[in-house]
Design a protein around this motif. Structure first.
Motif, PDB file in Angstrom:
ATOM      1  N   MET A   1       2.104   0.713  -7.699  1.00 32.55           N
ATOM      2  CA  MET A   1       3.436  -0.269  -7.910  1.00 32.55           C
ATOM      3  C   MET A   1       3.734   0.697  -9.319  1.00 32.55           C
ATOM      4  N   GLN A   2       2.924   1.053 -10.473  1.00 39.03           N
ATOM      5  CA  GLN A   2       3.162   1.463 -11.724  1.00 39.03           C
ATOM      6  C   GLN A   2       4.318   2.811 -11.884  1.00 39.03           C
ATOM      7  N   GLN A   3       3.868   3.667 -10.850  1.00 36.26           N
ATOM      8  CA  GLN A   3       4.503   4.712 -10.591  1.00 36.26           C
ATOM      9  C   GLN A   3       5.745   5.000 -10.171  1.00 36.26           C
ATOM     10  N   LEU A   4       5.914   4.083  -8.806  1.00 33.61           N
ATOM     11  CA  LEU A   4       7.322   3.215  -8.243  1.00 33.61           C
ATOM     12  C   LEU A   4       8.188   2.829  -8.964  1.00 33.61           C
ATOM     13  N   ALA A   5       8.158   1.451 -10.398  1.00 29.35           N
ATOM     14  CA  ALA A   5       8.215   1.159 -11.091  1.00 29.35           C
ATOM     15  C   ALA A   5       9.126   2.586 -12.417  1.00 29.35           C
ATOM     16  N   ALA A   6       8.785   3.406 -12.256  1.00 30.31           N
ATOM     17  CA  ALA A   6       8.979   4.452 -13.136  1.00 30.31           C
ATOM     18  C   ALA A   6      10.347   4.951 -12.406  1.00 30.31           C
TER      19      ALA A   6
ATOM     20  N   ARG B   1       9.243  -4.638  -1.228  1.00 31.72           N
ATOM     21  CA  ARG B   1       7.992  -4.465  -0.062  1.00 31.72           C
ATOM     22  C   ARG B   1       6.741  -4.343  -0.563  1.00 31.72           C
ATOM     23  N   VAL B   2       6.483  -3.263  -1.460  1.00 30.61           N
ATOM     24  CA  VAL B   2       5.081  -3.406  -1.566  1.00 30.61           C
ATOM     25  C   VAL B   2       4.520  -4.277  -1.453  1.00 30.61           C
ATOM     26  N   ALA B   3       4.956  -5.756  -3.067  1.00 30.02           N
ATOM     27  CA  ALA B   3       4.210  -6.495  -3.186  1.00 30.02           C
ATOM     28  C   ALA B   3       3.987  -7.186  -2.330  1.00 30.02           C
ATOM     29  N   GLU B   4       4.830  -7.464  -1.186  1.00 29.63           N
ATOM     30  CA  GLU B   4       4.685  -8.434   0.321  1.00 29.63           C
ATOM     31  C   GLU B   4       3.089  -7.677   1.287  1.00 29.63           C
ATOM     32  N   LEU B   5       3.929  -6.610   0.895  1.00 27.33           N
ATOM     33  CA  LEU B   5       2.986  -6.063   1.822  1.00 27.33           C
ATOM     34  C   LEU B   5       1.095  -5.826   1.010  1.00 27.33           C
ATOM     35  N   VAL B   6       1.621  -6.276  -0.025  1.00 29.93           N
ATOM     36  CA  VAL B   6      -0.656  -6.366  -0.646  1.00 29.93           C
ATOM     37  C   VAL B   6      -0.489  -8.435  -0.294  1.00 29.93           C
TER      38      VAL B   6
ATOM     39  N   LEU C   1       3.586   3.982   4.524  1.00 26.55           N
ATOM     40  CA  LEU C   1       3.945   5.073   5.542  1.00 26.55           C
ATOM     41  C   LEU C   1       5.541   4.798   5.459  1.00 26.55           C
ATOM     42  N   ARG C   2       5.442   3.400   6.061  1.00 27.77           N
ATOM     43  CA  ARG C   2       6.921   3.238   6.486  1.00 27.77           C
ATOM     44  C   ARG C   2       8.264   2.945   5.396  1.00 27.77           C
ATOM     45  N   LEU C   3       7.895   2.579   3.798  1.00 30.40           N
ATOM     46  CA  LEU C   3       8.250   2.229   3.318  1.00 30.40           C
ATOM     47  C   LEU C   3       8.346   4.327   2.210  1.00 30.40           C
ATOM     48  N   ALA C   4       7.414   4.586   2.768  1.00 27.44           N
ATOM     49  CA  ALA C   4       8.206   6.475   1.891  1.00 27.44           C
ATOM     50  C   ALA C   4       8.939   6.855   2.900  1.00 27.44           C
ATOM     51  N   SER C   5       9.637   6.830   3.153  1.00 26.46           N
ATOM     52  CA  SER C   5      10.543   7.529   4.750  1.00 26.46           C
ATOM     53  C   SER C   5      11.884   6.311   4.760  1.00 26.46           C
ATOM     54  N   GLY C   6      11.810   5.247   3.723  1.00 18.36           N
ATOM     55  CA  GLY C   6      12.443   4.037   3.917  1.00 18.36           C
ATOM     56  C   GLY C   6      14.557   4.873   3.093  1.00 18.36           C
ATOM     57  N   ARG C   7      14.041   5.832   2.561  1.00 21.21           N
ATOM     58  CA  ARG C   7      15.573   6.270   2.074  1.00 21.21           C
ATOM     59  C   ARG C   7      15.510   8.247   3.043  1.00 21.21           C
ATOM     60  N   HIS C   8      16.522   8.322   2.810  1.00 14.70           N
ATOM     61  CA  HIS C   8      17.254   9.104   3.423  1.00 14.70           C
ATOM     62  C   HIS C   8      15.973  11.217   2.299  1.00 14.70           C
ATOM     63  N   GLU C   9      16.283  11.624   2.808  1.00 18.47           N
ATOM     64  CA  GLU C   9      15.115  12.942   2.112  1.00 18.47           C
ATOM     65  C   GLU C   9      15.825  13.686   1.140  1.00 18.47           C
ATOM     66  N   LEU C  10      17.452  12.901   1.263  1.00 20.14           N
ATOM     67  CA  LEU C  10      18.136  13.891   0.287  1.00 20.14           C
ATOM     68  C   LEU C  10      18.763  12.841  -0.407  1.00 20.14           C
ATOM     69  N   SER C  11      18.323  11.305  -0.473  1.00 13.15           N
ATOM     70  CA  SER C  11      18.754  10.109  -1.600  1.00 13.15           C
ATOM     71  C   SER C  11      18.379  10.452  -2.526  1.00 13.15           C
ATOM     72  N   GLU C  12      18.414  10.111  -4.128  1.00 14.23           N
ATOM     73  CA  GLU C  12      17.663  10.035  -5.813  1.00 14.23           C
ATOM     74  C   GLU C  12      16.855   9.032  -5.117  1.00 14.23           C
TER      75      GLU C  12
END
Length: 94
Positions: free
Chosen positions: A1-6, A29-34, A52-63
């Motif tokens: 969660m800390q890495q995501l928030a950064a 989404r991470v909080a809901e899964l946990v 894993l689904r969350l990791a693919s939630g954005r297009h690979e060319l997205s920021e």
């Protein structure tokens, strides 16, 4: 969660993900899964697949795509160490 928030795009707020009609936020989404995993509604495998689904939630060319994927991959490398907190013992007197 800390890495995501950064990650700037995650900190910025709610965005549309790939193919979603509604805005969402990775940390929500991470909080809901946990929460579901701690409550016993998800197995460790279901939690992993959700991440894993969350990791693919954005297009690979997205920021932020690479940073988000990297932070989730780091969490998944420790999957075997994940433990549910002990359930509250309701049989003991208060």
């Amino acid at each position: 969660m800390q890495q995501l928030a950064a990650i700037p795009i995650v900190r910025r707020g709610y965005d549309l993900g790939r193919g979603d009609a509604d805005v969402w936020h990775e940390t929500d989404r991470v909080a809901e899964l946990v929460r579901g995993w701690i409550a016993g509604e998800l197995t460790r495998g279901e939690l992993s697949r959700g991440l894993l689904r969350l990791a693919s939630g954005r297009h690979e060319l997205s920021e932020g795509f690479r940073e988000i994927r990297s932070s989730i991959s780091a969490a998944l490398r420790t999957e075997r160490q994940w433990q549910r907190p002990p359930a509250n013992d309701t049989s003991a007197p208060a």
